[in-house]
Motif scaffolding. Structure first.
Motif, mmCIF file in Angstrom:
data_model
loop_
_atom_site.group_PDB
_atom_site.id
_atom_site.type_symbol
_atom_site.label_atom_id
_atom_site.label_comp_id
_atom_site.label_asym_id
_atom_site.label_seq_id
_atom_site.Cartn_x
_atom_site.Cartn_y
_atom_site.Cartn_z
ATOM 1 N N GLY A 188 23.591 10.470 60.937
ATOM 2 C CA GLY A 188 23.483 11.719 60.197
ATOM 3 C C GLY A 188 24.182 11.590 58.861
ATOM 4 O O GLY A 188 24.927 10.640 58.610
ATOM 5 N N VAL A 189 23.946 12.561 57.992
ATOM 6 C CA VAL A 189 24.590 12.587 56.678
ATOM 7 C C VAL A 189 25.216 13.962 56.487
ATOM 8 O O VAL A 189 24.540 14.989 56.609
ATOM 9 C CB VAL A 189 23.596 12.294 55.546
ATOM 10 C CG1 VAL A 189 24.291 12.393 54.194
ATOM 11 C CG2 VAL A 189 22.980 10.911 55.722
ATOM 12 N N GLY A 190 26.512 13.956 56.212
ATOM 13 C CA GLY A 190 27.215 15.204 55.968
ATOM 14 C C GLY A 190 27.237 15.542 54.493
ATOM 15 O O GLY A 190 27.243 14.664 53.627
ATOM 16 N N PHE A 191 27.245 16.834 54.206
ATOM 17 C CA PHE A 191 27.393 17.338 52.830
ATOM 18 C C PHE A 191 28.576 18.278 52.816
ATOM 19 O O PHE A 191 28.749 19.098 53.724
ATOM 20 C CB PHE A 191 26.150 18.084 52.369
ATOM 21 C CG PHE A 191 26.356 18.818 51.063
ATOM 22 C CD1 PHE A 191 26.252 18.154 49.860
ATOM 23 C CD2 PHE A 191 26.687 20.169 51.046
ATOM 24 C CE1 PHE A 191 26.470 18.809 48.659
ATOM 25 C CE2 PHE A 191 26.899 20.841 49.849
ATOM 26 C CZ PHE A 191 26.790 20.161 48.650
ATOM 27 N N GLY A 192 29.402 18.158 51.781
ATOM 28 C CA GLY A 192 30.525 19.082 51.712
ATOM 29 C C GLY A 192 31.441 18.829 50.548
ATOM 30 O O GLY A 192 31.037 18.262 49.531
ATOM 31 N N TRP A 193 32.691 19.265 50.732
ATOM 32 C CA TRP A 193 33.685 19.242 49.664
ATOM 33 C C TRP A 193 34.890 18.422 50.082
ATOM 34 O O TRP A 193 35.318 18.459 51.236
ATOM 35 C CB TRP A 193 34.204 20.655 49.371
ATOM 36 C CG TRP A 193 33.186 21.722 49.257
ATOM 37 C CD1 TRP A 193 31.949 21.624 48.675
ATOM 38 C CD2 TRP A 193 33.309 23.080 49.720
ATOM 39 N NE1 TRP A 193 31.302 22.835 48.737
ATOM 40 C CE2 TRP A 193 32.107 23.743 49.381
ATOM 41 C CE3 TRP A 193 34.307 23.790 50.369
ATOM 42 C CZ2 TRP A 193 31.897 25.085 49.680
ATOM 43 C CZ3 TRP A 193 34.098 25.123 50.672
ATOM 44 C CH2 TRP A 193 32.907 25.768 50.327
ATOM 45 N N VAL A 194 35.462 17.709 49.117
ATOM 46 C CA VAL A 194 36.763 17.077 49.291
ATOM 47 C C VAL A 194 37.679 17.651 48.220
ATOM 48 O O VAL A 194 37.372 17.567 47.023
ATOM 49 C CB VAL A 194 36.684 15.540 49.158
ATOM 50 C CG1 VAL A 194 38.073 14.926 49.320
ATOM 51 C CG2 VAL A 194 35.718 14.960 50.184
ATOM 52 N N ASN A 195 38.791 18.241 48.638
ATOM 53 C CA ASN A 195 39.768 18.817 47.717
ATOM 54 C C ASN A 195 41.104 18.118 47.926
ATOM 55 O O ASN A 195 41.640 18.113 49.052
ATOM 56 C CB ASN A 195 39.943 20.316 47.978
ATOM 57 C CG ASN A 195 38.647 21.076 47.852
ATOM 58 O OD1 ASN A 195 38.217 21.398 46.759
ATOM 59 N ND2 ASN A 195 38.021 21.378 48.983
ATOM 60 N N LEU A 196 41.639 17.528 46.868
ATOM 61 C CA LEU A 196 42.902 16.811 46.936
ATOM 62 C C LEU A 196 43.891 17.435 45.965
ATOM 63 O O LEU A 196 43.537 17.782 44.831
ATOM 64 C CB LEU A 196 42.708 15.337 46.560
ATOM 65 C CG LEU A 196 41.625 14.566 47.323
ATOM 66 C CD1 LEU A 196 41.457 13.180 46.719
ATOM 67 C CD2 LEU A 196 41.964 14.475 48.801
ATOM 68 N N ARG A 197 45.132 17.581 46.412
ATOM 69 C CA ARG A 197 46.186 18.103 45.541
ATOM 70 C C ARG A 197 47.370 17.164 45.584
ATOM 71 O O ARG A 197 47.963 16.934 46.640
ATOM 72 C CB ARG A 197 46.618 19.505 45.968
ATOM 73 C CG ARG A 197 47.704 20.108 45.081
ATOM 74 C CD ARG A 197 48.094 21.491 45.568
ATOM 75 N NE ARG A 197 49.132 22.084 44.732
ATOM 76 C CZ ARG A 197 50.449 21.878 44.900
ATOM 77 N NH1 ARG A 197 50.862 21.077 45.879
ATOM 78 N NH2 ARG A 197 51.323 22.462 44.107
ATOM 79 N N LYS A 198 47.730 16.603 44.424
ATOM 80 C CA LYS A 198 48.843 15.655 44.330
ATOM 81 C C LYS A 198 50.158 16.426 44.421
ATOM 82 O O LYS A 198 50.348 17.446 43.743
ATOM 83 C CB LYS A 198 48.757 14.901 42.998
ATOM 84 C CG LYS A 198 49.801 13.825 42.802
ATOM 85 C CD LYS A 198 49.467 12.599 43.625
ATOM 86 C CE LYS A 198 50.347 11.414 43.247
ATOM 87 N NZ LYS A 198 49.954 10.839 41.941
ATOM 88 N N GLY A 199 51.075 15.926 45.244
ATOM 89 C CA GLY A 199 52.362 16.591 45.398
ATOM 90 C C GLY A 199 53.478 15.602 45.594
ATOM 91 O O GLY A 199 53.258 14.420 45.866
ATOM 92 N N SER A 200 54.699 16.097 45.467
ATOM 93 C CA SER A 200 55.876 15.247 45.618
ATOM 94 C C SER A 200 56.595 15.483 46.935
ATOM 95 O O SER A 200 57.637 14.886 47.184
ATOM 96 C CB SER A 200 56.839 15.495 44.453
ATOM 97 O OG SER A 200 57.185 16.874 44.380
ATOM 98 N N ALA A 201 56.068 16.351 47.779
ATOM 99 C CA ALA A 201 56.716 16.650 49.056
ATOM 100 C C ALA A 201 56.658 15.438 49.985
ATOM 101 O O ALA A 201 55.796 14.569 49.860
ATOM 102 C CB ALA A 201 56.037 17.846 49.714
ATOM 103 N N ASP A 202 57.607 15.403 50.917
ATOM 104 C CA ASP A 202 57.631 14.300 51.876
ATOM 105 C C ASP A 202 56.438 14.371 52.833
ATOM 106 O O ASP A 202 55.908 13.344 53.244
ATOM 107 C CB ASP A 202 58.940 14.326 52.672
ATOM 108 C CG ASP A 202 60.152 14.027 51.800
ATOM 109 O OD1 ASP A 202 59.968 13.344 50.781
ATOM 110 O OD2 ASP A 202 61.250 14.496 52.143
ATOM 111 N N GLN A 203 56.042 15.574 53.201
ATOM 112 C CA GLN A 203 54.935 15.767 54.117
ATOM 113 C C GLN A 203 53.780 16.455 53.393
ATOM 114 O O GLN A 203 54.003 17.403 52.639
ATOM 115 C CB GLN A 203 55.372 16.624 55.319
ATOM 116 C CG GLN A 203 56.461 15.993 56.165
ATOM 117 C CD GLN A 203 55.967 14.768 56.907
ATOM 118 O OE1 GLN A 203 54.812 14.716 57.318
ATOM 119 N NE2 GLN A 203 56.846 13.785 57.094
#
Length: 487
Positions: free
Chosen positions: A344-359
């Protein structure tokens, strides 16, 4: 393939389009709801019947949106002094008293801004054969509008429009970004974006190259991209706007893996894409392997197509349906899917947020349901919610758009199911038990979580400490999913 006009012609064209009131609202009024809907289905006849008065607006609609010939006299009235220059530039063709467009030019808008977008002509109007060249430059598409709705609109210093196409993302970025960089491997696309930037009087830093190469070690506060994500054998006929030249979903993986190094602290990357779903491997498990430990990640799978449906979709998109070699191409594509064990082929979104937190927070969510548009504020709120500590002394409130639904026999003492449902943002639904429902209903910010759990324990005759230990994780989930919010 046709040429692209020099940006020096853009100011004159802008003046003509402005004088004709060539805007989204004016075109909608001229065409009316029925003809507009027919045009969205690629049928021009109803719109042609409503654009016969020879006015500059009607002429521009016929010329560009309906892709039909107009008289030279009407063209001269709508584009005073510009017909010959645009003919020489390759945007129009003039012959025997008629003028026809070779490039599209249409109004485009969001709630607060209006623009014009030049691109190659819309293929397949009125059932005509679809013919697209390898360096075809698409106009505004459902995928590109999905990306505009997904992209955060915070004011930032630097943004990257990766794989700009006709430049529609750059138009939006120009309203809230100090410096916009736009890249593409298709030099015609860069030329079209340059013209669109001039047409709309904005500045864009254009760069030629593939993926992250044109930006080297630079960082950005915002990256937005709708890469050429069609999953196909690398040897299949390539259309640059949709085919990367890499097999499978390698181009999407390269974008997702490379984004963290190009994001400034706190920066966002938004991707609209396809990904392969391999036999025996859950889609979220596979995509989780692409994600960096340096970023929060919200990945949403919006739809899934089986291999035949997917192949048919993109062969038709290329105008190959029923044509020479169609069956052979169809079979070869499916055979390649089988070899790659793609089910199958999925369609969607990838959202990434760069941060300095340990977790950092990750959520990979299957969510084919309707969402509020624009969805960008909900994505930003997701990151804020995930960063919020939830303890016994936290004070929380039920989000104002959340409603409770119950199901059960009339008159029954206890409902069979209780569902909390959001009416805004991601519009999630969550089945809860009576303790979670009571906690959510009582959360108005006056009492702490610990006090509320103690009250529920007393009401149900349960041990306070045991109830608190059992349900604090559920409270964390209710905050993470946006049902409860800090006061």
């Amino acid at each position: 393939m046709t040429g692209v006009p020099d940006p020096a012609l853009a100011p004159g064209l802008r003046d003509a389009l402005t004088a004709a009131d060539y805007t989204v609202d004016a075109v909608d009024v001229l065409l009316g709801e029925t003809a507009r809907a027919a045009l969205d289905r690629h049928e021009t006849t109803p719109a042609l019947r409503r654009t016969t008065d020879g006015s500059p607006l009607a002429t521009l609609v016929q010329l560009f949106l309906l892709q039909t010939s107009v008289s030279r006299a009407d063209a001269d009235r709508a584009l005073a002094g510009l017909v010959d220059p645009l003919v020489h530039a390759g945007m129009l063709i003039a012959s025997t008293g008629e003028v026809r467009a070779v490039l599209d030019c249409r109004p485009y808008a969001d709630d607060d801004h209006g623009w014009w977008v030049v691109s190659d002509l819309t293929p397949g109007l009125d059932g005509q054969p679809i013919r697209v060249e390898a360096d075809h430059v698409l106009g505004v598409t459902p995928a590109s509008t999905s990306l505009t709705q997904l992209t955060t609109r915070r004011d930032v210093a630097r943004a990257l429009d990766l794989g700009t196409g006709c430049g529609v993302q750059s138009l939006h970025l120009s309203t809230h970004v100090g410096h916009v960089v736009a890249t593409d491997v298709n030099v015609r696309a860069l030329a079209v974006t340059a013209f669109n930037a001039a047409l709309n009087d904005i500045e864009v830093d254009l760069r030629d190259g593939s993926l992250w190469e044109p930006v080297a070690d630079e960082t950005f506060d915002l990256v937005t991209t709708n890469p050429p994500f069609v999953i196909s054998p690398a040897t299949d006929t390539r259309l640059v706007y949709r085919d990367s030249g890499l097999p499978g979903d390698q181009v999407v993986e390269a974008v997702v893996r490379g984004a963290p190094a190009r994001l400034a602290d706190g920066g966002w990357c938004h991707v609209v894409a396809n990904w392969a779903i391999h036999d025996g491997t859950p889609w979220d498990e596979r995509l989780a392997g692409w994600l960096s430990d340096d970023c929060d990640a919200l990945v949403v799978q919006r739809d899934v197509l089986d291999p035949p449906s997917y192949v048919e979709l993109w062969l038709k998109d290329a105008g190959r349906h029923g044509g020479p070699g169609y069956l052979a191409a169809y079979d070869a594509w499916l055979r390649w899917f089988d070899e790659q064990r793609i089910e199958g082929v999925g369609f969607g979104w990838v959202n990434l947020r760069k941060g300095s937190a340990d977790q950092h927070s990750r959520e990979l969510l299957e969510h084919p349901y309707a969402v509020e548009q624009p969805v960008a504020p909900a994505v930003e709120q997701w990151a804020t919610d995930r960063a919020t500590p939830v303890r016994a002394d936290s004070r929380l409130a039920l989000r104002v758009d959340v409603v409770q639904e119950t199901r059960g026999e009339p008159g029954a003492e206890h409902p069979e199911t209780i569902v909390l449902r959001q009416r805004r943002g991601l519009c999630r639904a969550r089945q809860v038990d009576t303790v979670e429902a009571a906690l959510a209903g009582a959360s108005d910010g006056d009492l702490t979580v610990g006090q509320l759990l103690a009250a529920v324990a007393t009401l149900l005759g349960r041990d306070r400490d045991e109830l608190a230990a059992a349900y604090l994780p559920a409270v964390r989930s209710l905050v993470d999913e946006g049902f409860l919010q800090p006061v």
